[in-house]
Design a protein around this motif. Structure first.
Motif, PDB file in Angstrom:
ATOM      1  N   VAL A 156      62.279 -23.527   1.195  1.00  0.00           N
ATOM      2  CA  VAL A 156      62.445 -22.582   0.076  1.00  0.00           C
ATOM      3  C   VAL A 156      61.731 -21.260   0.352  1.00  0.00           C
ATOM      4  O   VAL A 156      62.213 -20.187   0.004  1.00  0.00           O
ATOM      5  CB  VAL A 156      61.921 -23.217  -1.232  1.00  0.00           C
ATOM      6  CG1 VAL A 156      61.850 -22.200  -2.353  1.00  0.00           C
ATOM      7  CG2 VAL A 156      62.817 -24.391  -1.626  1.00  0.00           C
ATOM      8  N   ALA A 350      54.082 -26.315  -9.953  1.00  0.00           N
ATOM      9  CA  ALA A 350      53.954 -25.063  -9.208  1.00  0.00           C
ATOM     10  C   ALA A 350      53.003 -24.138  -9.944  1.00  0.00           C
ATOM     11  O   ALA A 350      52.981 -24.113 -11.178  1.00  0.00           O
ATOM     12  CB  ALA A 350      55.312 -24.381  -9.052  1.00  0.00           C
ATOM     13  N   VAL A 351      52.240 -23.402  -9.178  1.00  0.00           N
ATOM     14  CA  VAL A 351      51.405 -22.331  -9.734  1.00  0.00           C
ATOM     15  C   VAL A 351      51.614 -21.103  -8.844  1.00  0.00           C
ATOM     16  O   VAL A 351      52.141 -21.220  -7.748  1.00  0.00           O
ATOM     17  CB  VAL A 351      49.904 -22.727  -9.762  1.00  0.00           C
ATOM     18  CG1 VAL A 351      49.652 -23.875 -10.717  1.00  0.00           C
ATOM     19  CG2 VAL A 351      49.390 -23.052  -8.367  1.00  0.00           C
ATOM     20  N   PRO A 352      51.222 -19.915  -9.331  1.00  0.00           N
ATOM     21  CA  PRO A 352      51.273 -18.768  -8.426  1.00  0.00           C
ATOM     22  C   PRO A 352      50.488 -19.088  -7.157  1.00  0.00           C
ATOM     23  O   PRO A 352      49.430 -19.737  -7.232  1.00  0.00           O
ATOM     24  CB  PRO A 352      50.605 -17.653  -9.233  1.00  0.00           C
ATOM     25  CG  PRO A 352      50.834 -18.037 -10.666  1.00  0.00           C
ATOM     26  CD  PRO A 352      50.762 -19.538 -10.683  1.00  0.00           C
ATOM     27  N   VAL A 353      50.989 -18.651  -6.013  1.00  0.00           N
ATOM     28  CA  VAL A 353      50.336 -18.946  -4.730  1.00  0.00           C
ATOM     29  C   VAL A 353      48.859 -18.549  -4.767  1.00  0.00           C
ATOM     30  O   VAL A 353      47.992 -19.283  -4.283  1.00  0.00           O
ATOM     31  CB  VAL A 353      51.086 -18.215  -3.587  1.00  0.00           C
ATOM     32  CG1 VAL A 353      50.313 -18.329  -2.282  1.00  0.00           C
ATOM     33  CG2 VAL A 353      52.496 -18.794  -3.435  1.00  0.00           C
ATOM     34  N   HIS A 381      54.158 -27.624  -0.570  1.00  0.00           N
ATOM     35  CA  HIS A 381      54.711 -26.341  -0.169  1.00  0.00           C
ATOM     36  C   HIS A 381      53.830 -25.178  -0.625  1.00  0.00           C
ATOM     37  O   HIS A 381      54.058 -24.589  -1.675  1.00  0.00           O
ATOM     38  CB  HIS A 381      56.112 -26.212  -0.752  1.00  0.00           C
ATOM     39  CG  HIS A 381      56.895 -27.505  -0.767  1.00  0.00           C
ATOM     40  ND1 HIS A 381      57.232 -28.170   0.388  1.00  0.00           N
ATOM     41  CD2 HIS A 381      57.393 -28.265  -1.776  1.00  0.00           C
ATOM     42  CE1 HIS A 381      57.911 -29.276   0.079  1.00  0.00           C
ATOM     43  NE2 HIS A 381      58.014 -29.360  -1.234  1.00  0.00           N
ATOM     44  N   ASP A 384      55.485 -21.890  -1.666  1.00  0.00           N
ATOM     45  CA  ASP A 384      56.162 -21.821  -2.964  1.00  0.00           C
ATOM     46  C   ASP A 384      55.191 -22.059  -4.112  1.00  0.00           C
ATOM     47  O   ASP A 384      55.617 -22.123  -5.266  1.00  0.00           O
ATOM     48  CB  ASP A 384      57.260 -22.882  -3.065  1.00  0.00           C
ATOM     49  CG  ASP A 384      58.083 -22.975  -1.810  1.00  0.00           C
ATOM     50  OD1 ASP A 384      58.378 -21.911  -1.234  1.00  0.00           O
ATOM     51  OD2 ASP A 384      58.437 -24.098  -1.404  1.00  0.00           O
ATOM     52  N   ASN A 386      54.030 -24.764  -4.713  1.00  0.00           N
ATOM     53  CA  ASN A 386      54.518 -26.055  -5.219  1.00  0.00           C
ATOM     54  C   ASN A 386      53.726 -27.192  -4.577  1.00  0.00           C
ATOM     55  O   ASN A 386      53.981 -27.594  -3.461  1.00  0.00           O
ATOM     56  CB  ASN A 386      56.009 -26.182  -4.891  1.00  0.00           C
ATOM     57  CG  ASN A 386      56.613 -27.524  -5.273  1.00  0.00           C
ATOM     58  OD1 ASN A 386      57.677 -27.871  -4.757  1.00  0.00           O
ATOM     59  ND2 ASN A 386      55.986 -28.286  -6.141  1.00  0.00           N
ATOM     60  N   ALA A 426      58.298 -28.124 -10.795  1.00  0.00           N
ATOM     61  CA  ALA A 426      58.630 -27.123  -9.785  1.00  0.00           C
ATOM     62  C   ALA A 426      60.034 -27.343  -9.256  1.00  0.00           C
ATOM     63  O   ALA A 426      60.838 -26.422  -9.189  1.00  0.00           O
ATOM     64  CB  ALA A 426      57.623 -27.184  -8.647  1.00  0.00           C
TER      65      ALA A 426
ATOM     66  N   ASP B 106      50.538 -13.506  -3.806  1.00  0.00           N
ATOM     67  CA  ASP B 106      51.781 -13.947  -4.444  1.00  0.00           C
ATOM     68  C   ASP B 106      52.985 -13.162  -3.928  1.00  0.00           C
ATOM     69  O   ASP B 106      54.122 -13.508  -4.229  1.00  0.00           O
ATOM     70  CB  ASP B 106      51.679 -13.752  -5.966  1.00  0.00           C
ATOM     71  CG  ASP B 106      50.642 -14.672  -6.585  1.00  0.00           C
ATOM     72  OD1 ASP B 106      50.479 -15.794  -6.076  1.00  0.00           O
ATOM     73  OD2 ASP B 106      49.993 -14.270  -7.560  1.00  0.00           O
ATOM     74  N   LEU B 185      56.605 -17.368 -10.047  1.00  0.00           N
ATOM     75  CA  LEU B 185      56.778 -18.647  -9.364  1.00  0.00           C
ATOM     76  C   LEU B 185      58.006 -18.617  -8.459  1.00  0.00           C
ATOM     77  O   LEU B 185      59.007 -17.974  -8.768  1.00  0.00           O
ATOM     78  CB  LEU B 185      56.926 -19.767 -10.391  1.00  0.00           C
ATOM     79  CG  LEU B 185      55.755 -19.918 -11.368  1.00  0.00           C
ATOM     80  CD1 LEU B 185      56.087 -20.959 -12.429  1.00  0.00           C
ATOM     81  CD2 LEU B 185      54.486 -20.309 -10.618  1.00  0.00           C
TER      82      LEU B 185
END
Lengths: 469, 469
Positions: A156, A350-353, A381, A384, A386, A426, B106, B185
């Motif tokens: 992704v 999932a969260v912001p990277v 991941h 992502d 994720n 996610a 991000d 995200l």
């Protein structure tokens, strides 16, 4: 909740489907009524097996007219219960598996919804191209299910989810009409993009019958490496460098904890220690490029610089395809290794990277406080945001007791996720498992808009009625 | 069609906007009431200039309650009339231009809707990143308008349209409520993706107030070349090879006809013959990569092989940035060169890439039959199947007479496009210009679904009511 389906509706459905087009045989039905991990089981008065889009339309039309609910099911690989009927007509497109067209000028693959992802990969490769969506269940998961759940997987970061990989769709809408949106255009601005509504709708806005998928070149240059880092924060920093160093050619960037490596070493035959220094955290990096040698060059530059300034503690670049596969096996066998270890709570979040490290720290502290002794296997991941955030019971702990705490533990994790502006699902969707929880987290404005759209297209709420809002 | 706005509604709008927040000054309004080529002009009882999302919500709320229609306008660069009011309240977000956040972990840029694309590019570059959407009007076009029209441009082949470049949106829905979908995200499967509805909705489903945009690495290796080919079919074949040879690293692949080159040589100061062999068709190719030397290598391999087997008749790789810019100027000045040449019908259409050659041939034959003497300047984005198919009057022909035939000629071209499964609006949208025509081409099923979605979110049809279905 779902009312019994009247006998005359069943008769009419059988009539339009023909003899090979339906089943009420308990043995034939059994594998479709149980989720593969045995977490959900259901029932249906009829399994409908249409062989054409016209037959799907006839089935949905009869159901629309009579207010009969339908649960569509793809490869039955879903992890949130959305594919298991509870009294609804069960609709499977397993007889619709045609590859309708492969066109290398358009770089498009047009397939029917019942085709598996593995078969779609084969069709693309036979034409010298690649369909990049890749995930563990690809031998069973079908294109219809993957579209309807906006599937993700391990590529992704570079190629996006199914949402970015679909050029067009053919679908039967909840009123029984066939919508022909099977375009292969890269640009088309003529009104709302209805296919984007169907993607990820989990079968609630219609039945996807065929999809036009984007194809990509097969990349000749590939490099796989595993690196040790001090912390998830260091992993995120290394990801940033990898994207820069490769010019966006990172295919995968996966996190594994030391616990995850230990689980694999303990339970997966043939698994070997990847780095003798045994760091606390690992990242598996894959870079690919069309220019011979470019991926290898980018990987070497990346890791050399990262080792030099201490961001990477240790690293190994796979020298052979076998070694690359061995690195990947450590990541791909996390679920299998957990299974041998005992009970686990699983969270697909999932969260912001930029907040991955904060998430792992905060959720971990909260869980250890609430459930002393649990072991956290966070992997997945990074690119992502994720993280598959799985929580094992204490070594030798009681599986039943652990399983009984699954729901409150999930709430605890999801509270942290939502606090960090993340997503409680996610890539698996909401299904029946997470719908109520998602409702509690979403704003009234968002829910009202979602419900208005659904009611507009499915006023009788016949399509997968227990799923979504 | 649009009813006069009652005086009390105007008063309430002025009250919530404050003194600097509205205008009825004809001089202030004038530039916003005329389309820049002078093809549409309109009127408004009030220009609303909110300075915050809360003020946008207050404005839309008053309009929703009173059934007052709104035309949202971005940079007024639209080409299909969708931004010109005819009695509606005119809503401009020109005071909302903040860069709210740039985050390189991000890879996200969060900006307000009134910011121009050029300013967004600068914000990305200041952070060492790139926002790849690129088009001619970027100095004026705003993010809100670009989102609402799902803008395309010259880098769609690699990065997609705005639809693929938006991670999240903040918008005011037609009921006046603020929808906070400003996520960053990469994976989020928790219900319908409402942002995808707003993207390309041309302001009919709400007002976009801010967007979270994806950032990409700046690529260090770049190669620009111009090649001569025999035909559009050869151009398409060369595109296929370019994608393969570069592993998907083609940034742009633009077609220009010999007529287009001649127009540029005649009217654009400084334009020079790019290939002395003067072929019938030209392609401008740009390849970019993160690996030093990789783009140059791929370009050389591609053109060497294509010259060897005759697919390319001639080719020149830019040796300097100045030469690269000169090649690009030939493509970018097509509209300007046409303008100096006289009247032109313009068509922004897309067909499947595999049918570009057939389209150019079929449409050309039909036009020359119906309108002897016309000259066809077909150019544009081969990689997206998006041909800007422009038709000039005969040399020295009567501009007024040519302009008078614009509509029937467009129908003729669009019939060919639709027959080839194409789109009558590739990137400009429908606006007021093409809505009726699109209606004639779309199926009843599609139109009913589009209308149901609109009515669900905007039951009083206050948002840009004359645009879309």
């Amino acid at each position: 909740m779902t009312l019994p389906v009247p006998a005359d509706v069943i008769s009419r459905l059988k009539a339009v489907l023909g003899e090979a087009g339906w089943s009420q045989d308990p043995e034939r039905l059994a594998p479709k009524l149980v989720e593969w991990r045995d977490r959900w089981s259901g029932s249906t008065p009829l399994l409908a097996l249409p062989k054409s889009t016209a037959e799907v339309a006839a089935v949905v039309g009869i159901c629309a007219e009579s207010g009969t609910a339908i649960t569509p099911q793809g490869g039955n690989t879903g992890l949130v219960g959305g594919q298991i009927p509870e009294g609804e007509v069960l609709l499977s497109l397993e007889r619709m598996r045609a590859v309708r067209e492969v066109n290398t000028l358009d770089d498009v693959l047009i397939v029917e919804a019942g085709l598996t992802l593995a078969a779609a990969h084969e069709a693309a490769e036979a034409a010298g191209r690649r369909f990049p969506l890749s995930l563990a269940s690809e031998g069973s998961a079908t294109i219809g299910g993957l579209v309807s759940t906006n599937a993700g997987g391990v590529a992704v970061l570079r190629y996006g989810t199914m949402r970015q990989l679909v050029l067009g769709l053919e679908a039967v809408l909840p009123n029984g009409e066939v919508w022909n949106g099977l375009k292969r255009l890269r640009k088309d601005n003529t009104g709302y993009d209805l296919k984007q509504l169907l993607i990820g709708a989990e079968g609630t806005l219609g039945v996807v019958t065929a999809a036009a998928l984007k194809l990509y070149p097969i990349l000749v240059s590939k490099a796989v490496a595993i690196a040790g880092v001090e912390s998830p924060a260091a992993a995120v920093a290394l990801l940033g460098r990898a994207k820069q160093a490769s010019g966006g050619a990172v295919e995968s960037f996966e996190l594994i904890s030391r616990l995850g490596i230990e689980l694999a070493l303990r339970h997966i035959p043939g698994a070997r220690e990847p780095l003798e220094s045994r760091p606390l955290w690992y990242v598996l990096i894959e870079i690919a490029s069309g220019e011979p040698g470019a991926a290898e060059g980018a990987m070497e530059r990346l890791l050399e610089a990262a080792m030099e300034d201490g961001l990477a503690l240790d690293a190994a670049i796979a020298q052979t395809e076998t070694q690359a596969k061995a690195f990947w096996a450590l990541r791909e066998n996390q679920s299998a290794a957990q299974k041998s270890e005992g009970a686990a709570w699983k969270h697909d979040v999932a969260v912001p990277v930029s907040r991955i490290a904060e998430f792992i720290e905060t959720a971990g502290a909260a869980l250890r406080r609430a459930y002393p002794g649990v072991r956290i296997d966070a992997f997945g991941h990074v690119g992502d945001g994720n993280i598959h955030y799985d929580v094992l019971c204490a070594p030798g702990g009681d599986a039943a007791a652990h399983n009984a705490r699954r729901e409150p533990a999930a709430h605890l994790v999801h509270d942290v996720v939502v606090g960090l502006e993340g997503s409680i699902s996610a890539e698996h969707g909401l299904g029946t498992m997470k719908t109520a929880e998602a409702m509690a987290y979403k704003s009234a404005t968002e829910l009202a808009a979602q419900r208005a759209v659904r009611a507009a297209l499915d006023p009788k709420r016949i399509m997968n009625p227990r799923v979504l809002f």
